[in-house]
Design a protein around this motif. Structure first.
Motif, mmCIF file in Angstrom:
data_model
loop_
_atom_site.group_PDB
_atom_site.id
_atom_site.type_symbol
_atom_site.label_atom_id
_atom_site.label_comp_id
_atom_site.label_asym_id
_atom_site.label_seq_id
_atom_site.Cartn_x
_atom_site.Cartn_y
_atom_site.Cartn_z
ATOM 1 N N LEU A 1 0.822 -1.203 0.000
ATOM 2 C CA LEU A 1 0.000 0.000 0.000
ATOM 3 C C LEU A 1 0.860 1.259 0.000
ATOM 4 N N GLY A 2 2.069 1.156 0.553
ATOM 5 C CA GLY A 2 2.990 2.287 0.484
ATOM 6 C C GLY A 2 3.340 2.620 -0.959
ATOM 7 N N MET A 3 3.449 1.591 -1.797
ATOM 8 C CA MET A 3 3.762 1.815 -3.211
ATOM 9 C C MET A 3 2.600 2.484 -3.938
ATOM 10 N N VAL A 4 1.381 2.202 -3.502
ATOM 11 C CA VAL A 4 0.227 2.917 -4.068
ATOM 12 C C VAL A 4 0.382 4.412 -3.819
ATOM 13 N N ALA A 5 0.766 4.767 -2.591
ATOM 14 C CA ALA A 5 0.949 6.184 -2.251
ATOM 15 C C ALA A 5 2.114 6.802 -3.005
ATOM 16 N N SER B 1 -5.187 -9.131 -1.314
ATOM 17 C CA SER B 1 -5.046 -9.587 0.066
ATOM 18 C C SER B 1 -6.087 -10.645 0.407
ATOM 19 N N VAL B 2 -7.351 -10.344 0.122
ATOM 20 C CA VAL B 2 -8.404 -11.308 0.455
ATOM 21 C C VAL B 2 -8.377 -12.497 -0.497
ATOM 22 N N GLY B 3 -8.025 -12.237 -1.769
ATOM 23 C CA GLY B 3 -7.984 -13.325 -2.742
ATOM 24 C C GLY B 3 -6.920 -14.359 -2.423
ATOM 25 N N GLY B 4 -5.772 -13.899 -1.938
ATOM 26 C CA GLY B 4 -4.716 -14.844 -1.578
ATOM 27 C C GLY B 4 -5.127 -15.773 -0.454
ATOM 28 N N GLN C 1 -6.224 7.458 -5.507
ATOM 29 C CA GLN C 1 -5.690 6.184 -5.026
ATOM 30 C C GLN C 1 -6.717 5.055 -4.923
ATOM 31 N N GLN C 2 -8.016 5.376 -4.964
ATOM 32 C CA GLN C 2 -9.008 4.384 -4.573
ATOM 33 C C GLN C 2 -9.031 3.154 -5.473
ATOM 34 N N TYR C 3 -8.893 3.331 -6.790
ATOM 35 C CA TYR C 3 -8.884 2.157 -7.675
ATOM 36 C C TYR C 3 -7.707 1.248 -7.346
ATOM 37 N N ALA C 4 -6.564 1.855 -7.109
ATOM 38 C CA ALA C 4 -5.367 1.060 -6.801
ATOM 39 C C ALA C 4 -5.497 0.381 -5.440
ATOM 40 N N VAL C 5 -6.028 1.100 -4.450
ATOM 41 C CA VAL C 5 -6.227 0.505 -3.130
ATOM 42 C C VAL C 5 -7.194 -0.677 -3.222
ATOM 43 N N ALA C 6 -8.279 -0.504 -3.981
ATOM 44 C CA ALA C 6 -9.250 -1.587 -4.146
ATOM 45 C C ALA C 6 -8.605 -2.821 -4.767
ATOM 46 N N PHE C 7 -7.686 -2.607 -5.705
ATOM 47 C CA PHE C 7 -6.995 -3.716 -6.369
ATOM 48 C C PHE C 7 -6.090 -4.462 -5.386
ATOM 49 N N ILE C 8 -5.371 -3.729 -4.554
ATOM 50 C CA ILE C 8 -4.494 -4.352 -3.570
ATOM 51 C C ILE C 8 -5.300 -5.092 -2.498
#
Length: 534
Positions: A178-182, A201-204, A190-197
């Motif tokens: 998430l630091g890399m998103v920032a 997390s949950v998918g793994g 940032q919201q699209y990128a945060v949603a992807f990350i």
């Protein structure tokens, strides 16, 4: 900016959480950009280059295709780290046979990895700020992969427990991702990128049982760890070759070196002018803040417990699926495939956020202060109840074929639970970013700590929770209890949506952000009790 301190003493650009860049969620005002924009001359005559003067040379300036290539690799890295937690339950039974231990003892390897992971993410955070994202993530991946080898070759179970603990502690997880998103997106984008990350997390955590079922069915227990190593090694190579450094201060150092080689001999980067890269006092401050906010901030505490409880449910399901689906004569592989609806639920939930993200971006572009942070909880008001509905439904769909219940019924309800789980994680992270600005890293750190810690604890109680209930409804009652708990933990969502401004008025962290926004010419703080419009 890396050396600017807020009134409360948090060093901007040095954070401590899954989103360890303090600029995560922090809009840059014109005055701030101007103050940071000019190269400054020091007392010793050296000129320090600033972020605003080199914006196009930082991660913000990457073309869109490059940002999403990087983020896709980071997605795979995050999936790999969470896969290591969720594939382990498929080795529990083989380990009991190989080492003559009880099933509960074998589950210690699952618990200890997740608990160590919860604290490991926080421990890695300061170092990626100072030394860069790339070397820290490479080191983390290398250590995690190394600890897989003694697990796979373990002569006794104690070796597995020790190396699982070290593997969890070595996992940087969201403290870098998430630091890399920032690093690459401005606060309002940032919201699209945060949603992807968040999806990674949950998918793994839910693809592990699907793949683990095939490993358990066709390979020896050693391969559970070898597959983790192969997956980890593949993503480490992808990261090595495809992902550049994104941390702003490191990139400024490189730019300063390039300019000195070109003849500008007195240009220096921010880290090059530091006497110490990072002091132990700063490290301890960074490590302490997520725990401090978790205890002192009602928003962080309540929403982190909600997020943690929701994540623990998924890991509880890793244990409950077997006795539930065995009623329909599901074998090992069929039970593993029963987790596919959870992955489908995550993808549905991910897409469901797109209209709200798009609408909020349009509103903020017209007026950056038009939306309160509570607006980011709006969609959760409607999706959070799916957790309770899904749990009640799953509980009584577990009556099985003896009551003419089809196996598709619990799968449908598990999809609803997955939708709620993703939305809870995404919305709580998003709300904390908006509420705490430069402190959002520490706030989301508490969220991640709760999720991993409670998920780890669930590994020890999940199976006894289902096995020790007696009577005709021994599968239905445990999940019904979880459904009742889900009602309680989702109540704060509605309280914070309507009363969040009042709560934030009493928070020194949130009010520092509001004060900064007001100085920047925005409206910042809202009147207490005002409804947050979505």
């Amino acid at each position: 900016m890396a050396d600017t301190k807020s009134d409360n003493g948090e060093k901007l650009g040095q954070t401590s959480s899954p989103s360890d860049n303090s600029d995560l969620g922090r809009p840059k005002g014109k005055d701030e950009a101007a103050s940071a924009g000019s190269e400054s001359s020091r007392d010793d005559g050296k000129i320090e280059i600033k972020e605003a003067d080199n914006h196009d040379k930082l991660g913000f300036g990457f073309p869109t295709w490059k940002k999403w290539t990087i983020l896709t690799v980071i997605f795979a890295v995050q999936v790999s780290m969470n896969f290591n937690t969720s594939v382990y339950p498929n080795v529990v039974i083989p380990l009991t046979k190989a080492f003559q231990i009880s099933g509960q003892a074998a589950r210690v390897g699952q618990m200890i990895f997740l608990v160590a992971y919860a604290f490991g993410s926080e421990l890695w955070a300061p170092w990626s700020e100072d030394f860069g994202r790339w070397p820290i993530l490479q080191l983390s991946l290398a250590l995690v992969n190394i600890w897989q080898i003694p697990c796979a070759l373990a002569p006794n179970y104690g070796t597995i427990v020790v190396c699982r603990f070290l593997g969890g502690l070595s996992s940087a997880g969201g403290s870098v991702t998430l630091g890399m998103v920032a690093d690459m997106w401005e606060a309002d984008d940032q919201q699209y990128a945060v949603a992807f990350i968040v999806l990674s997390s949950v998918g793994g955590s839910s693809i592990g049982p699907v793949i683990g079922a095939f490993i358990q069915r066709y390979l020896s227990w050693h391969w559970n760890f070898w597959i983790q190593l192969i997956f980890g090694g593949a993503v480490q190579l992808a990261h090595f070759f495809l992902v550049p450094e994104t941390r702003a201060t490191i990139m400024l150092d490189k730019e300063a070196k390039r300019r000195r080689k070109a003849g500008e001999t007195n240009i220096w980067g921010p880290n090059e002018l530091k006497e110490k890269r990072i002091s132990m006092k700063e490290v301890l401050t960074i490590w302490k803040r997520p725990f401090e906010m978790f205890v002192r901030e009602p928003i962080v505490l309540c929403l982190s417990l909600l997020s943690g409880f929701s994540d623990a449910l998924i890991f509880t399901f890793l244990e409950s699926f077997q006795p539930v689906y065995e009623q329909w004569n599901f074998g090992i592989i069929a039970i593993g495939l029963a987790f596919i609806p959870i992955n489908i639920g995550y993808i549905i939930a991910w897409f469901s956020f797109f209209p709200f993200i798009h609408r909020h971006r349009q509103i903020r572009r017209r007026d950056p202060n038009a939306l309160q942070p509570e607006a980011r909880l709006y969609w959760l008001l409607w999706t959070a109840p799916l957790e309770t509905i899904g749990l009640f439904g799953f509980a009584w769909a577990s009556l099985g074929p003896s009551r003419n219940v089809h196996w598709i019924a619990p799968m449908i309800f598990s999809t609803l639970i997955a939708i709620a789980n993703y939305c809870i994680y995404m919305a709580t992270i998003d709300y904390m970013i908006a509420s705490y600005g430069p402190y959002s890293a520490s706030a989301t750190g508490g969220n991640a700590l709760a999720r991993d810690f409670l998920a780890g604890i669930s590994a020890m109680y999940a199976t006894p929770f289902y096995e020790n209930v007696v009577g005709p409804h021994k599968l239905e009652y445990p999940t019904t209890i979880l459904a009742c708990l889900a009602i309680l933990v989702t109540i704060p969502i509605y309280i914070f949506y309507w009363k969040g401004p009042i709560v934030r008025e009493r928070s020194p962290f949130a009010q520092t952000l509001a004060s900064d926004r007001n100085k920047g010419g925005g409206g910042g703080a809202s009147k207490g009790g005002e409804k947050a419009e979505a």
